[in-house]
Design a protein around this motif. Structure first.
Motif, PDB file in Angstrom:
ATOM      1  N   VAL A 188       0.837  -1.208   0.000  1.00 27.28           N
ATOM      2  CA  VAL A 188       0.000   0.000   0.000  1.00 27.28           C
ATOM      3  C   VAL A 188       0.867   1.251   0.000  1.00 27.28           C
ATOM      4  N   HIS A 189       1.956   1.223   0.762  1.00 29.78           N
ATOM      5  CA  HIS A 189       2.836   2.380   0.879  1.00 29.78           C
ATOM      6  C   HIS A 189       3.993   2.323  -0.112  1.00 29.78           C
ATOM      7  N   VAL A 354     -11.410   7.246  -7.332  1.00 30.75           N
ATOM      8  CA  VAL A 354     -10.123   7.835  -7.704  1.00 30.75           C
ATOM      9  C   VAL A 354      -8.975   7.141  -6.982  1.00 30.75           C
ATOM     10  N   LEU A 355      -9.124   6.919  -5.678  1.00 29.90           N
ATOM     11  CA  LEU A 355      -8.045   6.317  -4.895  1.00 29.90           C
ATOM     12  C   LEU A 355      -7.781   4.873  -5.307  1.00 29.90           C
ATOM     13  N   TRP A 361      -4.020  -1.320  -4.259  1.00 32.21           N
ATOM     14  CA  TRP A 361      -3.593  -1.850  -2.970  1.00 32.21           C
ATOM     15  C   TRP A 361      -4.272  -1.119  -1.820  1.00 32.21           C
ATOM     16  N   SER A 362      -4.771   0.089  -2.054  1.00 32.00           N
ATOM     17  CA  SER A 362      -5.417   0.858  -0.986  1.00 32.00           C
ATOM     18  C   SER A 362      -6.603   0.125  -0.384  1.00 32.00           C
ATOM     19  N   LEU A 363      -7.197  -0.774  -1.153  1.00 35.70           N
ATOM     20  CA  LEU A 363      -8.369  -1.503  -0.676  1.00 35.70           C
ATOM     21  C   LEU A 363      -8.070  -2.267   0.601  1.00 35.70           C
ATOM     22  N   TRP A 364      -6.818  -2.676   0.800  1.00 33.15           N
ATOM     23  CA  TRP A 364      -6.451  -3.472   1.974  1.00 33.15           C
ATOM     24  C   TRP A 364      -5.796  -2.638   3.063  1.00 33.15           C
TER      25      TRP A 364
END
Length: 533
Positions: A188-189, A354-355, A361-364
């Motif tokens: 994610v990062h 948008v994100l 990966w932001s979903l997790w």
């Protein structure tokens, strides 16, 4: 009928739901189906949608084909992200140039910081850099965000190392999470590797940032400004404990928070006050609106508000919870120009769209999930819970209205977030309502005074007085929440929820929402107040 009309008025909700389904599908099949296969399927699906649109195919079939395109598109985007984060690692050192993107953190035997690689095969990605506490330790410890370094090192696979440190969070403190996936957190990062910088194998230098995106360059510059503001905090008359709270709540720096302080906020149910989110950005937004007064309806003033919101978001590192809020506030600002002042599910869905397209990966990400679910709970339950109390009565009793609004908003958000907190951290805070009545007003005053403190930089004596007041409020906040956390049965710990149990809990929440919807139809409110969602 009303539920269906809600979906019709918020079409992006269905789009985001299909996109999430596609991203999850792409993640499950990541080792089986590659980018090329998903791309071919997507092209076929788009062609089918084009044919269906230009023929007499039934609207229901057209919608299903369109949803299929979105699902496949989400799987394709996820597959592309998986491929982008996959690297091969060699057994020899290689040259690198990078920019420091986080302040060095002291560990047992090393100092660790994050580097954004400026060129080569890792260009644009971040890596963990470990530096020895040796004779050069003083030089290493004064590295600042934005400093360029060059040298030689061997990049190592982060996955081989992350499994040994999955019980630790970013700041090095122990993480109680029972379902926390550290490897996904790294993805994610965008942290893709680790390296050890030996003495004499690196040096400071001017680094060209041509391979970094415009967003990354702006973010680095903004975070450099944040370090200057944090340095100014440390120079003012604020105690160490108060500094940790103020730095976390205003600039998103949690490195100075003690384990005891984090635990106190967690047990009392006020951890969301320490994590930058819509609460903090909303307070700053309200301050800007109040400062501009009637001029806030001017196009130039609205543009200033948007720039200020995004500048602050970039300065504190662009956490996903704050990005969500920034997108929604931007849409809300534009809506004000059209004389539409109500938030809607479409705003929330657009931010998620948008994100997720930018980074599937932001979903997790835990912060992403909690932020969106909290706002979803407020949008769904807030007005429905308020419907059973006379709107006219609340308008004529401001204090009762404030207290009732605080209770309703807290309950609305907690209905959606509490199951996730129990799932990830095994905890439920029993006095979250009491904590919110203490934390939110104090946090609001603290943020307002922090802005005033920075605005008085040209009058050092007044700035020092305001800094003392900020320290007192931070101290009052910590003592109050410590008292709440010491109350009997302050939290229920050791909760273990499986994936199936988590979904069953949310099924119960959906049933509660349906029940409130049914009760609203049979219960006649005093002033015919009707929910907007």
């Amino acid at each position: 009928m009303y539920m269906n009309s809600t979906l019709q008025l918020n079409p992006l909700v269905r789009v985001v739901a299909m996109l999430i389904l596609g991203i999850a599908l792409g993640d499950v099949l990541a080792d089986v189906v590659g980018v090329r296969i998903w791309l071919g399927i997507f092209v076929v699906a788009v062609a089918a949608a084009f044919v269906a649109y230009n023929t007499n195919v039934r609207p229901m079939v057209q919608s299903l084909i369109l949803f299929g395109c979105i699902i496949i598109g989400g799987a394709l985007r996820m597959s592309m992200s998986v491929e982008r984060s996959h690297f091969y690692f060699i057994q020899t050192s290689e040259p690198f140039s990078a920019v420091v993107s986080s302040m060095p953190v002291e560990r047992t035997k090393t100092l660790r910081c994050e580097l954004t690689i400026a060129d080569g095969r890792f260009a644009g990605h971040r890596v963990y850099a470990y530096l020895p506490k040796g004779k050069d330790a003083n030089n290493i410890s004064v590295l600042s965000i934005g400093d360029g370094i060059v040298g030689y090192t061997q990049f190592l696979d982060i996955d081989d190392y992350s499994s040994q440190h999955s019980a630790y969070n970013k700041g090095g403190a122990y993480n109680m999470a029972t379902h926390f996936d550290y490897q996904r957190w790294l993805k994610v990062h965008d942290i893709v590797a680790r390296c050890f910088l030996r003495d004499g194998a690196w040096q400071r230098d001017v680094v060209q940032l041509d391979y970094l995106s415009g967003v990354q360059r702006v973010q680095l510059r903004c975070m450099t400004l944040r370090e200057k503001l944090l340095k100014r905090y440390r120079e003012l008359a604020i105690s160490n404990e108060a500094y940790g709270v103020v730095a976390a709540m205003t600039l998103g720096d949690k490195s100075s928070l003690t384990a005891e302080l984090r635990e106190s906020f967690s047990v009392s149910g006020a951890s969301h006050v320490l994590a930058l989110s819509g609460l903090h950005l909303g307070i700053l937004y309200a301050l800007l609106v109040m400062f501009l007064g009637r001029r806030r309806h001017n196009i130039l003033m609205l543009a200033f508000i948007i720039i200020a919101v995004w500048g602050y978001t970039a300065m504190v590192g662009m956490p996903l919870s704050l990005l969500r809020s920034a997108f929604m506030l931007t849409l809300f600002t534009f809506a004000q120009m059209l004389q539409r002042n109500n938030m809607s599910l479409n705003y929330l869905a657009f931010a998620a769209l948008v994100l997720l397209l930018a980074s599937p990966w932001s979903l997790w990400d835990v912060g992403f999930q909690m932020s969106f679910l909290a706002v979803l709970g407020i949008l769904l339950f807030n007005d429905r819970l308020r419907v059973f109390v006379s709107h006219k009565y609340l308008e004529t009793h401001p204090l009762v209205n404030w207290c009732f609004s605080m209770i309703v908003v807290s309950l609305s958000a907690q209905l959606m977030v509490a199951p996730l907190v129990a799932y990830y951290f095994g905890r439920f805070s029993c006095y979250f309502l009491l904590s919110n009545f203490i934390a939110i007003p104090l946090a609001t005053v603290l943020i307002y005074l922090s802005v005033v403190m920075y605005a008085l930089f040209f009058v050092p004596c007044l700035q020092g007085l305001v800094a003392i007041a900020v320290g007192w409020i931070a101290k009052a906040l910590t003592l109050s929440l410590a008292w709440v956390s010491s109350l009997p049965a302050a939290s229920v710990d050791g909760i273990e929820l499986s994936n199936v149990q988590l979904w069953l809990v949310y099924l119960v929440v959906a049933v509660v929402y349906a029940l409130l919807f049914y009760l609203e139809k049979i219960y006649k409110p005093f002033d015919n107040f009707r929910p907007r969602v």
